[in-house]
Scaffold this active site. Structure first.
Site, PDB file in Angstrom:
ATOM      1  N   LYS A 167      85.567  38.349 -45.264  1.00 44.29           N
ATOM      2  CA  LYS A 167      85.752  37.666 -44.697  1.00 44.29           C
ATOM      3  C   LYS A 167      85.108  36.501 -44.205  1.00 44.29           C
ATOM      4  O   LYS A 167      84.305  35.829 -44.945  1.00 44.29           O
ATOM      5  CB  LYS A 167      85.431  39.277 -43.182  1.00 44.29           C
ATOM      6  N   ASP A 196      85.921  44.343 -44.501  1.00 36.94           N
ATOM      7  CA  ASP A 196      84.847  44.110 -42.880  1.00 36.94           C
ATOM      8  C   ASP A 196      84.280  45.025 -43.743  1.00 36.94           C
ATOM      9  O   ASP A 196      84.488  46.113 -42.907  1.00 36.94           O
ATOM     10  CB  ASP A 196      85.989  43.662 -41.619  1.00 36.94           C
ATOM     11  N   HIS A 197      82.807  44.487 -43.332  1.00 39.32           N
ATOM     12  CA  HIS A 197      81.427  45.789 -43.880  1.00 39.32           C
ATOM     13  C   HIS A 197      81.647  46.722 -42.644  1.00 39.32           C
ATOM     14  O   HIS A 197      80.919  47.452 -42.687  1.00 39.32           O
ATOM     15  CB  HIS A 197      81.114  44.955 -44.230  1.00 39.32           C
ATOM     16  N   HIS A 259      84.862  41.194 -37.029  1.00 38.83           N
ATOM     17  CA  HIS A 259      83.930  42.693 -36.831  1.00 38.83           C
ATOM     18  C   HIS A 259      84.121  43.383 -35.930  1.00 38.83           C
ATOM     19  O   HIS A 259      84.413  44.401 -35.452  1.00 38.83           O
ATOM     20  CB  HIS A 259      82.156  42.238 -36.986  1.00 38.83           C
ATOM     21  N   LYS A 358      73.877  35.484 -31.751  1.00 41.35           N
ATOM     22  CA  LYS A 358      72.939  34.839 -32.800  1.00 41.35           C
ATOM     23  C   LYS A 358      71.792  34.264 -31.778  1.00 41.35           C
ATOM     24  O   LYS A 358      71.860  34.421 -30.483  1.00 41.35           O
ATOM     25  CB  LYS A 358      73.004  33.940 -33.879  1.00 41.35           C
TER      26      LYS A 358
HETATM   27  C1  BG6 Z   1      78.602  38.903 -41.845  1.00 47.41           C
HETATM   28  C2  BG6 Z   1      77.950  37.227 -40.668  1.00 47.41           C
HETATM   29  O1  BG6 Z   1      79.770  39.173 -41.764  1.00 47.41           O
HETATM   30  O2  BG6 Z   1      77.807  39.510 -40.802  1.00 47.41           O
HETATM   31  C3  BG6 Z   1      76.582  36.946 -40.815  1.00 47.41           C
HETATM   32  O3  BG6 Z   1      78.744  36.464 -41.266  1.00 47.41           O
HETATM   33  C4  BG6 Z   1      76.218  38.346 -39.415  1.00 47.41           C
HETATM   34  O4  BG6 Z   1      76.501  35.941 -40.404  1.00 47.41           O
HETATM   35  C5  BG6 Z   1      76.662  39.546 -39.923  1.00 47.41           C
HETATM   36  O5  BG6 Z   1      74.445  38.067 -39.516  1.00 47.41           O
HETATM   37  C6  BG6 Z   1      75.923  40.877 -39.511  1.00 47.41           C
HETATM   38  O6  BG6 Z   1      76.675  41.625 -40.636  1.00 47.41           O
HETATM   39  P1  BG6 Z   1      75.201  42.998 -39.902  1.00 47.41           P
HETATM   40  O7  BG6 Z   1      75.732  44.448 -40.812  1.00 47.41           O
HETATM   41  O8  BG6 Z   1      73.747  43.050 -40.183  1.00 47.41           O
HETATM   42  O9  BG6 Z   1      75.636  43.810 -38.199  1.00 47.41           O
END
Ligand code: BG6
Length: 508
Positions: A167, A196-197, A259, A358
């Protein structure tokens, strides 16, 4: 390759499946994602004996690295970002299947060279022409890489080749449509895995189980009982060393459109008839198509802001515009909050408040379902009013689910106070959930698209945020971008967004 037809939620009860031998080709092999997430995830799967011995990885990037240097870099990544190498013999065996190919993403000759290497590996390691191409490159390179893979004939066989795209998928509605056309010209939607992790996170999938494997929640899951829903993804980190990417993305493209929107979909969608890739994704598309910003006036439906200088746990932190490689007059948001409405029978009139930022005080992701007040107050409460019930799904950290309800306080008077019933994921199951990339990479290798985003779904998600993007993308006066101090919960404008409705953001 094996095509998955089973219900992924039932798979845990069945015998664990193993992918067929294949080569995972990672474009962007010298980047952070490869060493930090992708290769450690594959190694972890190997440690758990979830992969056949033939599995091989080819890293592709511009730099002139040797196979051995790539192996060293990946070893360092595994040591630094996961549980470590463990048995040396296992690493030696894994390292034999690691290869590197220096190539330019826009040069067809590089693809020909890569193709020759893949054919050689097929012969050497028995990977039978099966390939997963993973685009872990900056989003601006996606169209070029996909077209060239098509041109080189490397993704023409839908039964043997798959394409994983990171993404954000496009920058807005029109670019996501264009990118989808590029994809369609090169291959079939069955081959495409838009990753999308967040969908790989154990507790995100648990949301489906909570909703659809329990009888008690679903009858309450609607406008009759729910007052509103808050979805929060707060991070403590700033932009780190990613200004190059982040300056062209910002919080809306980096987090909310993907997300948070996924968390929203799984919370708001209707139950699918069966749990397979298309049924689940059809329901997600349907709910996004019914979703819109709460008001045409952006001041009433969304907020963007940037972190200014402040303190993180007592340590001074710079503002976004002072971070390395950030334009000192940047208008890119590091915080966004939006209020959605969903026009359907289930949700008409129920606001969904989404926020992400952030440099917030805490790293926390949660979905809070706030139920309506009781119709009549019969008891005195320790607080001024009886608090409404809240069901909180903690995505991270301390993964679990908490239900807040009223209970009688001990003593002679009939007074109530809010208490909590808490389910902790780790405690209940005695194990930590698996990493999101482990799960998603394995699903892709098994040919299961359920936890990946479909083309029409991404476009629908862009459509929802388009009114905000079209205004925020036009030049704005940097002085008019609301600021919040690093280490705080966002700007005052964001409080106003929800306070105006007589509600408040939670402080998770
Ligand atoms: C990523 C973003 O997809 O997700 C980052 O590009 C973000 O900016 C991250 O820090 C957050 O992922 P997680 O799994 O740490 O909540």
């Amino acid at each position: 390759m094996v095509q998955l037809l089973e219900n992924p939620l039932r798979v845990g009860l069945q015998q664990e499946r193993t992918p067929e031998p294949l080569i995972l080709v990672i474009f962007g092999a010298s980047g952070d994602l490869t060493a930090r997430k992708l290769v450690p995830a594959i190694y972890h799967l190997k440690q758990r004996r979830r992969l056949p011995p033939e599995i091989s990885i080819v890293g592709v990037a511009r730099r002139e690295w040797s196979h051995d240097y790539f192996r060293e870099q990946m070893r360092e990544g595994i040591e630094k970002f996961s549980d470590g190498i463990g048995a040396e013999a296992l690493w030696d065996d894994f390292a034999k299947g690691l290869y590197y190919c220096a190539a330019d993403i826009d040069d067809i000759n590089g693809y020909k060279k890569l193709d020759a290497l893949l054919t050689e590996i097929d012969k050497e390691r028995g990977t039978r022409g099966n390939r997963v191409f993973y685009l872990a490159v900056a989003p601006k390179f996606f169209p070029e890489a996909i077209s060239k893979l098509g041109e080189a004939g490397m993704i023409k066989d839908p039964n043997k080749t798959r394409l994983v795209i990171e993404k954000p998928f496009g920058r807005d509605l029109s670019s996501s449509q264009e990118l989808n056309q590029v994809v369609q010209r090169a291959c079939d939607e069955r081959q495409v895995y838009r990753i999308d992790h967040y969908l790989g996170k154990e507790t995100v999938q648990n949301l489906l189980v909570l909703r659809f494997a329990n009888a008690i929640f679903e009858p309450l899951w609607n406008r009759q009982f729910i007052d509103h829903i808050q979805i929060t993804v707060a991070e403590t980190v700033g932009v780190e060393d990613r200004a190059g990417y982040y300056e062209s993305a910002g919080a809306l493209r980096d987090m909310l459109q993907n997300h948070l929107m996924q968390l929203f979909c799984l919370t708001a969608m209707e139950p699918p008839n069966v749990m397979d890739a298309d049924s689940l994704r059809n329901e997600k598309v349907k709910v996004i198509q019914a979703t819109h910003l709460s008001d045409r006036d952006l001041n009433l439906s969304c907020v963007r802001a940037q972190y200014g200088a402040g303190f993180m746990r007592g340590i001074a932190a710079p503002g976004y515009r002072q971070e390395p490689n950030v334009n000192p007059l940047s208008t890119v948001p590091t915080y966004v909050a939006m209020k959605f409405f969903v026009d359907n029978w289930r949700w008409q009139g129920v606001p969904f408040y989404l926020r992400t930022g952030k440099r917030m005080p805490k790293k926390v992701s949660e979905i809070a379902i706030q139920f309506r007040n009781v119709p009549l107050t019969l008891f005195q409460s320790a607080a001024k009013q009886v608090s409404p019930n809240v069901l909180v799904l903690r995505i991270q950290p301390n993964e679990g689910i908490a239900l807040k309800f009223e209970a009688k306080m001990p003593g002679t008077e009939l007074r109530s106070r809010s208490v909590e019933m808490d389910f902790g994921y780790g405690k209940a199951f005695g194990v930590e959930g698996s990493d999101a990339y482990d799960r998603l990479l394995l699903d892709c290798m098994l040919g299961d698209q359920t936890l990946f985003t479909r083309g029409d779904e991404v476009e629908a998600a862009w459509k929802v945020v388009t009114p905000a993007l079209s205004v925020w993308d036009s030049p704005s006066d940097p002085n008019l971008i609301p600021q919040y101090g690093a280490g705080t919960w966002g700007p005052i404008e964001s409080d106003l967004l929800i306070n105006r409705d007589g509600r408040q953001w939670r402080r998770p």
